[in-house]
Design an enzyme around this catalytic site. Structure first.
Site, short mmCIF file in Angstrom:
data_model
loop_
_atom_site.label_atom_id
_atom_site.label_comp_id
_atom_site.label_asym_id
_atom_site.label_seq_id
_atom_site.Cartn_x
_atom_site.Cartn_y
_atom_site.Cartn_z
CE LYS A 90 -4.83 7.65 8.85
NZ LYS A 90 -5.76 6.49 8.89
CB SER A 165 -3.50 3.53 7.61
OG SER A 165 -4.78 4.06 7.93
CB SER A 189 -6.65 2.55 9.98
OG SER A 189 -6.10 1.80 8.94
N1 GLN Z 1 -5.21 -2.30 7.10
C1 GLN Z 1 -6.45 -2.08 6.40
C2 GLN Z 1 -6.17 -1.79 4.95
O1 GLN Z 1 -5.05 -1.82 4.60
C3 GLN Z 1 -7.25 -1.02 7.06
C4 GLN Z 1 -6.90 0.34 6.63
C5 GLN Z 1 -7.73 1.39 7.30
O2 GLN Z 1 -8.51 1.11 8.20
N2 GLN Z 1 -7.59 2.60 6.80
O3 GLN Z 1 -7.03 -1.52 4.19
#
Ligand code: GLN
Length: 517
Positions: A90, A165, A189
Site C-alpha cells: 500500500k 482505504s 481499511s
Molecule cells: N474508512 C475509515 C476512515 O475513513 C477507515 C480508514 C482506515 O482504516 N484507514 O477513516
C-alpha cells in the site's frame, strides 16, 4: 510482454496461493523470476482494463530481486518461508526505491530516503515487491474514491468500489495481480476491502506490526496487516512483517502470536471447545439481507465445526463510530501538519513574492483533497479549547467503554464474530457526496481499532441479491491473533468443502472486466 514469453504455465501461476508458490520456488519447480514475470504480465493485462489498483509498478526491480532469490536458492539458501513470492505494498508505506504518494498530490515527486520496517522485513525474507497500490488519500476513506489518482474498481464488478482505504491492495490480491499485499487499518481499511473483494484481510493487535515508516493517519489506531487469498497466506505474511521493532515507540516487546501454526491447526477443521460470541449490536437492522444470511450461515458452519456459539451484547459499540470520527480526525489534524510545503513533495507559489505562510496555505489548498481537508477541519475543531471536553474528551471516554465491553465479552468467549461490513460493495459514486453514509461502512470494524485488538475478515460466500462477496469478521483479545487464524482457517476449509470449489480459485477474469467497464 506477452504471455507467450512465459510458456503455457504463466497464467496459472497467478492463480496459485502464496504457500504453494513458495513451495514450488523453493523446490526449484519454477523460478521466482517466472512467478514474478507472470504477475507483472497479469498486472499489465488487468490494469489495462482500468482496475487502477497500482500507483507504481517496479517491474525491473522486481525481476532483479526475484533473480537474486533464485540464485540464493540455487546455492542452497532459503531466506524464509515466503522467499521468492511477489507482494504488493500500500502506497502509504515508505520505500527507498519507489515513490510514496499516499494517493495525495501533496507528496508529488517525494522519494523516501529509507524503507518502512515492514518493507525492510519483506526484502530480508526474500519476498519480491511488485509495486505500490492505490488507496484513499492518506488512508482516509472507505471506498478508494478519495485517491488523487482515481478510484479503484472492484474486480467482481467494475461498477462498484473495492472498499477502502486499502482498496488497491485488496483488488490486486483478489484479481491475481499479486498473491499477497500489505494494507493498513485505522478503522477497518484492511478488513472492509477484504470483505468487498473476497480476500482475507487482517488487522493485527495494535503494536505487534511496526508502524515505523507508515505515513501516520491516526497514530493510536493505525495498524499494518496482510492480505491474501487464503487464511494461511495472510498468516505467513503476518509472520514476516510482525514482531517487535525498537524504531516504533508503540511496538510491543512480546513474541508475535503463533499465527501460522494456528492457521495450520485450524485447517485440521476442528473447533471443539472454542467459544464464539455473536455480537448483538453488529447485525440486524440496517444490514443488507444477503450479508445477514451469509453471516448466519457462517455461524452455523462454526457450530458444526464444534464451536460453542453464544450471543453477547456490547452496548457501547454503537457509539464507536461517532467516537472514531472524532479521535481519528483529531490525530490526523496533528499528523498532517508536517505537510507544510517545506519538507516533502509539492510546493506551490514559491516565486519569491509570497510569505512562508502563503506558500504553505497555497500548497495545502492545492495538495490536499476534499476528504483530507474535511478531516483536518473536524479534528482541529474537536481539539480546540472550546470543544475539547465536549467532543474529543467524550470520544476518549467512549473508547474506554468499548474496551470494557470487549473485556466483558472476552470473559465469556474466545473470539467474537460479526459481518465485516453491513453491506456488500456499493456502486462507485453512490456515497462519495455523503460522508456519513460512507462512514457507516466502518460500523463493525471500528470497535477493534478503538480497543487495539485483532480482527480478521474471511470471505463467507456471495450475497444472493447482488452476487458480491461477504466477509465474516473474527475478533480476538489483544495478542491472541492466533485464535482468529484458527477459526478463519477452519471456517475456510469447511466453506470450500461444502461448495466443492476453493473460493480462492474463483478469481475474476480481466477479460470480463474489460467487457463490463
Ligand atoms: N474508512 C475509515 C476512515 O475513513 C477507515 C480508514 C482506515 O482504516 N484507514 O477513516
Amino acid at each position: 510482454m506477452s504471455s507467450a514469453d512465459n510458456g503455457p504455465g504463466a497464467e496459472d501461476l497467478t492463480r496459485l496461493d502464496a504457500a504453494e508458490l513458495a513451495r514450488r520456488v523453493q523446490a526449484r519447480e519454477v523460478s521466482s523470476v517466472e512467478v514474478t514475470r507472470a504477475h507483472l504480465e497479469r498486472i499489465e493485462a488487468v490494469e489495462r482494463t482500468g482496475l487502477n489498483a497500482f500507483l507504481h509498478v517496479a517491474a525491473d526491480a522486481a525481476l532483479a530481486a526475484a533473480a537474486a532469490v533464485d540464485d540464493e536458492i540455487a546455492a542452497g539458501t532459503v531466506r524464509g518461508p515466503l522467499a521468492g513470492v511477489p507482494v504488493a505494498i500500500k502506497d502509504n508505506m515508505i520505500t527507498r526505491d519507489m515513490p510514496t504518494t499516499c494517493a495525495s498530490r501533496i507528496l508529488d515527486g517525494w522519494r523516501p530516503p529509507y524503507d518502512a520496517t515492514v518493507v525492510r522485513r519483506l526484502r530480508e525474507a526474500g519476498l519480491v515487491p511488485l509495486g505500490k497500490t492505490n488507496l484513499d488519500e492518506f488512508a482516509m476513506g472507505g471506498s478508494n474514491e478519495n485517491s488523487a489518482y482515481g478510484a479503484v474498481r472492484n474486480p467482481w464488478d467494475p461498477a462498484r468500489v473495492p472498499g477502502g482505504s486499502s482498496g488497491g491492495s485488496a483488488a490486486a490480491t483478489a484479481v491475481g495481480e499479486t498473491p499477497l499485499a500489505l494494507g493498513s487499518d485505522t478503522g477497518g481499511s484492511i478488513r472492509q476491502p477484504g470483505a468487498f473483494t473476497g480476500t482475507v484481510g487482517v488487522k493485527p493487535t495494535y503494536g505487534t506490526v511496526s508502524r515505523y515508516g507508515l505515513v501516520a493517519f491516526s497514530s493510536s489506531l493505525d495498524q499494518i496487516g496482510p492480505f491474501g487469498r487464503t487464511v494461511l497466506d495472510a498468516a505467513m505474511l503476518h509472520e514476516v512483517v510482525g514482531g517487535h521493532d525498537p524504531c516504533d515507540q508503540t511496538s510491543i516487546d512480546a513474541p508475535l502470536p503463533p499465527v501460522v501454526e494456528a492457521a495450520l491447526a485450524g485447517a485440521r477443521g476442528d473447533l471443539a471447545g472454542v467459544r464464539v460470541g455473536v455480537v448483538n449490536e453488529l447485525s440486524g437492522e440496517g444490514f443488507q439481507t444477503g450479508v445477514l444470511s451469509a453471516f448466519t450461515d457462517a455461524v452455523r458452519v462454526l457450530t458444526e465445526l464444534g464451536a460453542e456459539v453464544v450471543e453477547v451484547s456490547c452496548p457501547s459499540f454503537t457509539l464507536g463510530l461517532p467516537a472514531y470520527y472524532l479521535i481519528a480526525p483529531s490525530e490526523a489534524s496533528s499528523n498532517l501538519a508536517r505537510f507544510d510545503a517545506m519538507r516533502y513533495g509539492l510546493r506551490v507559489g514559491d516565486d519569491g513574492s509570497r510569505s512562508t505562510d502563503e506558500v504553505m496555505s497555497a500548497t495545502r489548498e492545492a495538495g490536499f483533497g476534499a476528504e483530507v481537508k474535511r478531516r483536518i477541519m473536524i479534528g482541529t475543531h474537536a481539539l480546540s479549547a472550546g470543544s475539547y471536553d465536549a467532543l474529543y474528551g467524550k470520544a476518549q471516554k467512549v473508547r474506554t467503554l468499548v474496551v470494557r465491553d470487549f473485556s466483558a465479552a472476552f470473559e465469556r468467549c474466545d473470539v467474537l464474530v460479526s459481518p465485516t461490513v453491513p453491506t456488500t460493495a456499493f456502486p462507485i459514486g453512490d456515497r462519495v457526496d455523503d460522508p456519513v453514509s460512507m462512514y457507516l461502512a466502518d460500523l463493525c470494524t471500528i470497535p477493534a481499532n478503538l480497543a487495539g485488538i485483532a480482527g480478521l475478515s474471511v470471505p463467507c460466500g456471495l450475497a444472493a441479491e447482488d452476487g458480491m462477496p461477504v466477509g465474516l469478521q473474527v475478533m480476538t483479545p489483544a495478542l491472541a491473533d492466533d485464535r482468529a487464524y484458527r477459526v478463519g482457517a477452519a471456517y475456510e476449509l469447511a466453506r470450500d468443502t461444502a461448495s466443492g470449489v476453493p473460493f480462492a480459485s474463483t478469481v475474476p477474469d480481466p477479460a470480463a472486466l474489460q467487457g463490463a467497464s
